[in-house]
Design a protein around this motif. Structure first.
Motif, mmCIF file in Angstrom:
data_model
loop_
_atom_site.group_PDB
_atom_site.id
_atom_site.type_symbol
_atom_site.label_atom_id
_atom_site.label_comp_id
_atom_site.label_asym_id
_atom_site.label_seq_id
_atom_site.Cartn_x
_atom_site.Cartn_y
_atom_site.Cartn_z
ATOM 1 N N LYS A 120 2.695 3.162 -6.559
ATOM 2 C CA LYS A 120 2.081 2.395 -7.771
ATOM 3 C C LYS A 120 0.861 3.091 -8.414
ATOM 4 O O LYS A 120 0.856 2.978 -9.566
ATOM 5 C CB LYS A 120 1.966 1.078 -7.475
ATOM 6 N N ARG A 121 -0.079 3.628 -7.708
ATOM 7 C CA ARG A 121 -1.131 4.286 -8.104
ATOM 8 C C ARG A 121 -0.781 5.452 -8.977
ATOM 9 O O ARG A 121 -1.457 5.570 -10.182
ATOM 10 C CB ARG A 121 -2.145 4.588 -7.193
ATOM 11 N N TYR B 5 -10.974 5.607 -8.226
ATOM 12 C CA TYR B 5 -11.707 4.318 -7.969
ATOM 13 C C TYR B 5 -13.264 4.490 -8.363
ATOM 14 O O TYR B 5 -13.794 5.600 -8.396
ATOM 15 C CB TYR B 5 -11.900 3.738 -6.374
ATOM 16 N N ARG C 213 -14.143 1.716 0.351
ATOM 17 C CA ARG C 213 -13.831 2.628 1.242
ATOM 18 C C ARG C 213 -13.962 4.032 0.772
ATOM 19 O O ARG C 213 -14.180 4.305 -0.528
ATOM 20 C CB ARG C 213 -11.935 2.433 1.307
ATOM 21 N N HIS D 56 -3.511 -1.421 -10.782
ATOM 22 C CA HIS D 56 -2.828 -1.459 -9.636
ATOM 23 C C HIS D 56 -3.405 -2.196 -8.750
ATOM 24 O O HIS D 56 -4.377 -2.206 -8.362
ATOM 25 C CB HIS D 56 -2.320 -0.324 -8.836
ATOM 26 N N GLN E 7 -11.720 -10.354 -9.864
ATOM 27 C CA GLN E 7 -11.215 -10.619 -8.633
ATOM 28 C C GLN E 7 -11.739 -9.429 -7.540
ATOM 29 O O GLN E 7 -12.029 -8.481 -8.167
ATOM 30 C CB GLN E 7 -9.975 -10.550 -8.733
ATOM 31 N N GLN F 55 0.759 -1.250 0.085
ATOM 32 C CA GLN F 55 0.039 0.114 0.088
ATOM 33 C C GLN F 55 1.008 1.140 -0.183
ATOM 34 O O GLN F 55 1.870 1.497 0.706
ATOM 35 C CB GLN F 55 -0.942 0.123 1.098
ATOM 36 N N ALA F 56 0.528 2.264 -0.776
ATOM 37 C CA ALA F 56 0.821 3.564 -0.868
ATOM 38 C C ALA F 56 2.622 3.499 -1.205
ATOM 39 O O ALA F 56 3.219 4.373 -0.744
ATOM 40 C CB ALA F 56 0.848 4.330 0.571
ATOM 41 N N TYR G 238 -12.075 -4.346 -2.386
ATOM 42 C CA TYR G 238 -11.505 -3.810 -3.359
ATOM 43 C C TYR G 238 -11.817 -4.825 -4.735
ATOM 44 O O TYR G 238 -11.856 -5.911 -4.416
ATOM 45 C CB TYR G 238 -9.753 -3.513 -3.462
ATOM 46 N N TYR H 246 -3.487 6.542 7.731
ATOM 47 C CA TYR H 246 -3.537 4.931 8.245
ATOM 48 C C TYR H 246 -3.186 5.308 9.790
ATOM 49 O O TYR H 246 -2.364 5.857 10.651
ATOM 50 C CB TYR H 246 -2.267 4.427 7.501
ATOM 51 N N GLU I 111 -2.820 -5.314 -4.844
ATOM 52 C CA GLU I 111 -2.108 -5.866 -3.897
ATOM 53 C C GLU I 111 -1.900 -7.425 -4.329
ATOM 54 O O GLU I 111 -2.263 -7.836 -5.449
ATOM 55 C CB GLU I 111 -2.698 -6.038 -2.601
HETATM 56 N N1 LIG Z 1 -8.832 -4.887 -7.138
HETATM 57 C C1 LIG Z 1 -7.842 -4.642 -6.220
HETATM 58 N N2 LIG Z 1 -7.358 -5.995 -5.959
HETATM 59 C C2 LIG Z 1 -6.417 -6.090 -5.039
HETATM 60 N N3 LIG Z 1 -5.904 -4.881 -4.438
HETATM 61 C C3 LIG Z 1 -6.186 -3.646 -5.023
HETATM 62 C C4 LIG Z 1 -7.319 -3.554 -5.612
HETATM 63 N N4 LIG Z 1 -7.455 -2.258 -5.760
HETATM 64 C C5 LIG Z 1 -6.652 -1.624 -5.040
HETATM 65 N N5 LIG Z 1 -5.968 -2.508 -4.488
HETATM 66 C C6 LIG Z 1 -4.765 -2.122 -3.616
HETATM 67 O O1 LIG Z 1 -5.408 -1.977 -2.139
HETATM 68 C C7 LIG Z 1 -4.309 -1.060 -1.496
HETATM 69 C C8 LIG Z 1 -5.157 -0.141 -0.590
HETATM 70 O O2 LIG Z 1 -5.682 0.685 -1.648
HETATM 71 P P1 LIG Z 1 -5.888 2.177 -1.113
HETATM 72 O O3 LIG Z 1 -6.139 2.722 -2.415
HETATM 73 O O4 LIG Z 1 -6.956 2.366 -0.222
HETATM 74 O O5 LIG Z 1 -4.645 2.499 -0.522
HETATM 75 P P2 LIG Z 1 -3.590 4.045 -0.757
HETATM 76 O O6 LIG Z 1 -3.384 4.250 0.649
HETATM 77 O O7 LIG Z 1 -4.332 4.915 -1.634
HETATM 78 O O8 LIG Z 1 -2.403 3.241 -1.611
HETATM 79 P P3 LIG Z 1 -2.142 3.215 -3.122
HETATM 80 O O9 LIG Z 1 -1.424 4.300 -3.380
HETATM 81 O O10 LIG Z 1 -1.266 1.903 -3.092
HETATM 82 O O11 LIG Z 1 -3.440 2.944 -3.738
HETATM 83 C C9 LIG Z 1 -3.269 -0.603 -2.294
HETATM 84 O O12 LIG Z 1 -2.337 -1.191 -2.431
HETATM 85 C C10 LIG Z 1 -4.034 -0.999 -3.623
HETATM 86 O O13 LIG Z 1 -3.127 -0.994 -4.838
#
Ligand SMILES: Nc1ncnc2c1ncn2[C@@H]1O[C@H](COP(=O)(O)OP(=O)(O)OP(=O)(O)O)[C@@H](O)[C@H]1O
Length: 637
Positions: A210-211, A246, A234, A294, A265, A206-207, A274, A333, A296
């Protein structure tokens, strides 16, 4: 009390056995739920047949040597480390544990191979056997029965399932939910034998950035990629927009979508759901673009069960402290979430170490600018594109750094760079060989080992494989999404120009994975002009896998697949039969089974010799295609 037979002294605060001469007929004694810690000699209890010492503090059990009638002894919930003097007694019922979790107390007995808990109350608990086998994985026998390998695997899969198992189960439920719905043909992303719909997956904790990297990549390579928007339950962070980051949905909507079989998935992370929907990918594919998402690690495991074959790039923080600081400064977080995210870095690294090839590339992401530079180079490498300006544009790290130099045409016109000519950044990114299975030597070694492990096939087996492949190809013929054959070539095409020109002359040297655009004059149009042709027949302005339905059935197209041009493709169209089509067929004197002649089946605007376009006359309508215009058609031979 000479006639006392049953004594219940349970639930007291006794610290000692009664210091009295027990009645000689005393048969049953219950001292459970007390605070006894020392076992005195019980030779005076000569008639005793049932003794319950549960819930005390005994560490040693002894002194029962003369209880010659003792058949039931219960010692659960104690701190027993030593039991002696029971071997001569007629004990039928020995209770050491009454709850499965107590088996953990004997977990450290690493030499223990056989355990007999027969007639213990614990046996009545649900899944007792699997639970004990899971807790004591070194056992070879339980309750006088051999512990089988299958039981051990089932126990692990039940209580601590590996990621593959979780993914397989998840995939299975999404498939079932999907099958329970009226079937929809996702025509832009249909699987094909030679060139699956191309996807790029950025994965990492997370974070890790990659996004942002995915968004940036899609902006710069907007001729190739678009961002696949996942759904989440979320709430949006400050500045996040629905649909662009999202699809923000309620828990209820998300669950409904699951039950409607919408997702490819899903994953639960930090208490939120997610999910990547089929529609999200299809939306991108309809534009004639590859989907970039992107997710996990769990998502990667799930996608590996699907028919998609994405490229997986692991973005990994190599400095965990710095990564932890970055998470803290985001102020989004909780402490537990940060700890979990940091701990998951090791999980990613472990998977990468233990499963060579699981990720296609590994890029350290401590420095966002450097990470993006490496990523874009890796992606260019996948795409086989060269920058026409000559300069590495990634050095300008502005958010709107969009390269108009990178064009789809270059896929055809230019061979990808030979490894030796690749920019240094790419090698820099691979400086940690233990982390990067994409390293050339690593792969060579792996392939060698793999080859040695794989037994040689007999000629009969080879012929059988060949026949089956042939059948599959025939079945899939006409569905091959040729538009994508250039994207994400599995092996980088580094043939010197002399060899390339030889390949052009000699179709036998060509591979379905190699650019087919220049095999010969006729073939030349199959790659470059497919968009043009598709346009003519279906209104699709650029090649897409949907467009592949309308590609040519000419000799060149088929020779690539080693097919006889007269092969009738498998008719999957019955799924989408509609009345109009049936009417047409009746009017023209054709039933679905009647032999068809290619020319008769062509739609009015279609060119001749196009496999698929005629063979699938009743496919769902092909949508209007991408927004950006495709490459300009080259002249027809
Ligand atoms: N469809 C999915 N399947 C699995 N993991 C996912 C999916 N969509 C998002 N994620 C992952 O879930 C995690 C939490 O996402 P979220 O967007 O809440 O985190 P974030 O704090 O904004 O971090 P990030 O910058 O990695 O997105 C991230 O690692 C994200 O890449």
């Amino acid at each position: 009390m000479p006639y006392l037979i049953i004594l219940d002294a349970s639930h007291n605060q006794l610290t000692d056995f009664f210091g009295f001469q027990p009645p000689k007929n005393l048969k049953e004694v219950n001292f459970s739920h007390n605070q006894m810690s020392v076992m005195t000699h019980l030779s005076a209890y000569s008639s005793l047949s049932k003794l319950n010492l549960d819930y005390n503090c005994f560490s040693e059990i002894g002194g029962l040597l003369h209880c010659a009638s003792l058949t039931h002894l219960s010692l659960a919930h104690n701190k027993i480390s030593c039991i002696s003097g029971l071997d001569k007694l007629p004990i039928k019922d020995l209770c050491l544990i009454s709850e499965i979790k107590e088996a953990t107390h004997i977990h450290d007995l690493c030499l223990l191979r056989e355990l007999n808990l027969q007639r213990n109350p614990v046996q009545e608990q649900l899944d007792y056997r699997l639970a004990v086998i899971f807790l004591l994985q070194h056992l070879t026998g339980l309750d006088q029965e051999k512990v089988t390998v299958e039981e051990k695997v089932s126990a692990v899969n039940k209580y601590d399932p590996p990621l593959e198992v979780v993914a397989a189960r998840e995939n299975m439920s999404h498939m079932v939910y999907q099958l329970m719905q009226p079937q929809v043909i996702y025509d832009s992303t249909l699987p094909s034998l030679d060139s699956p719909y191309p996807m790029l997956v950025l994965t990492g904790p997370q974070a890790c950035g990659k996004r942002e990297l995915a968004h940036k990549l899609c902006r710069e390579f907007n001729d190739f990629f678009a961002y696949g928007t996942c759904h989440t339950t979320r709430g949006p962070y400050f500045g996040e927009e629905d649909r662009s980051n999202y699809h923000f949905v309620t828990e209820e909507d998300f669950q409904n979508m699951i039950h409607m079989g919408k997702f490819l998935q899903t994953m639960q992370y930090a208490g939120h759901w997610y999910g990547l929907s089929r529609e999200a990918i299809e939306d991108v594919a309809r534009e004639g673009l590859a989907c970039c998402v992107h997710m996990e690690l769990e998502g990667v495991f799930s996608l590996k069960n699907s028919h998609f074959e994405p490229r997986y790039i692991l973005m990994i923080p190599t400095d965990k402290e710095q990564y932890g600081r970055r998470l803290r400064t985001r102020a989004l977080y909780t402490r537990t979430q940060i700890d979990t995210a940091v701990a998951r870095v090791d999980t990613y690294a472990l998977i990468n170490r233990e499963r060579p090839g699981f990720f296609d590339n590994v890029i350290p992401c401590d420095e966002p600018v450097e990470a993006y530079r490496t990523l874009r180079q890796v992606v260019k490498d996948y795409l086989g594109v060269e920058e026409q300006g000559g300069e590495d544009q990634s050095t300008t790290d502005t958010p709107d750094n969009t390269s108009t130099e990178l064009k789809r045409d270059s896929l055809v016109d230019e061979a990808p760079p030979a490894p030796s000519t690749r920019p240094e950044t790419i090698f820099k990114s691979r400086s940690a060989p233990d982390m990067d299975p994409s390293d050339h030597n690593y792969r060579k070694y792996y392939n060698k080992v793999q080859a040695q492990l794989t037994p040689e096939k007999t000629s009969a087996e080879l012929a059988s494989i060949h026949r089956r492949q042939q059948l599959v190809r025939e079945a899939l013929m006409g569905k091959s999404p040729r538009a994508y054959t250039q994207l994400f070539k599995r092996c980088v095409h580094t043939a010197p120009s002399s060899l390339a020109s030889q390949t052009q002359r000699d179709p036998a040297l060509s591979s379905p994975m190699m650019p087919r655009a220049s095999h010969d004059g006729q073939h030349n149009h199959s790659e470059n002009n497919s968009s043009d042709d598709s346009h003519a027949s279906s209104g699709l302005s650029i090649p897409s896998s949907a467009g592949a339905f309308s590609e040519t059935a000419g000799p060149a197209g088929c020779s690539d697949l080693g097919l006889d041009t007269t092969v009738e493709p498998l008719d999957v169209s019955s799924l989408g039969h509609n009345l109009d089509m049936l009417k047409d067929q009746v009017e023209s004197g054709h039933t679905p089974d009647a032999p068809r002649h290619g020319s008769e089946l062509l739609s009015p605007g279609a060119t001749t010799a196009r496999p698929g376009s005629n063979a699938k006359p009743i496919l769902p309508p092909i949508l209007s295609g991408r927004k950006t215009p495709g490459p300009s058609p080259s002249p027809k031979p």
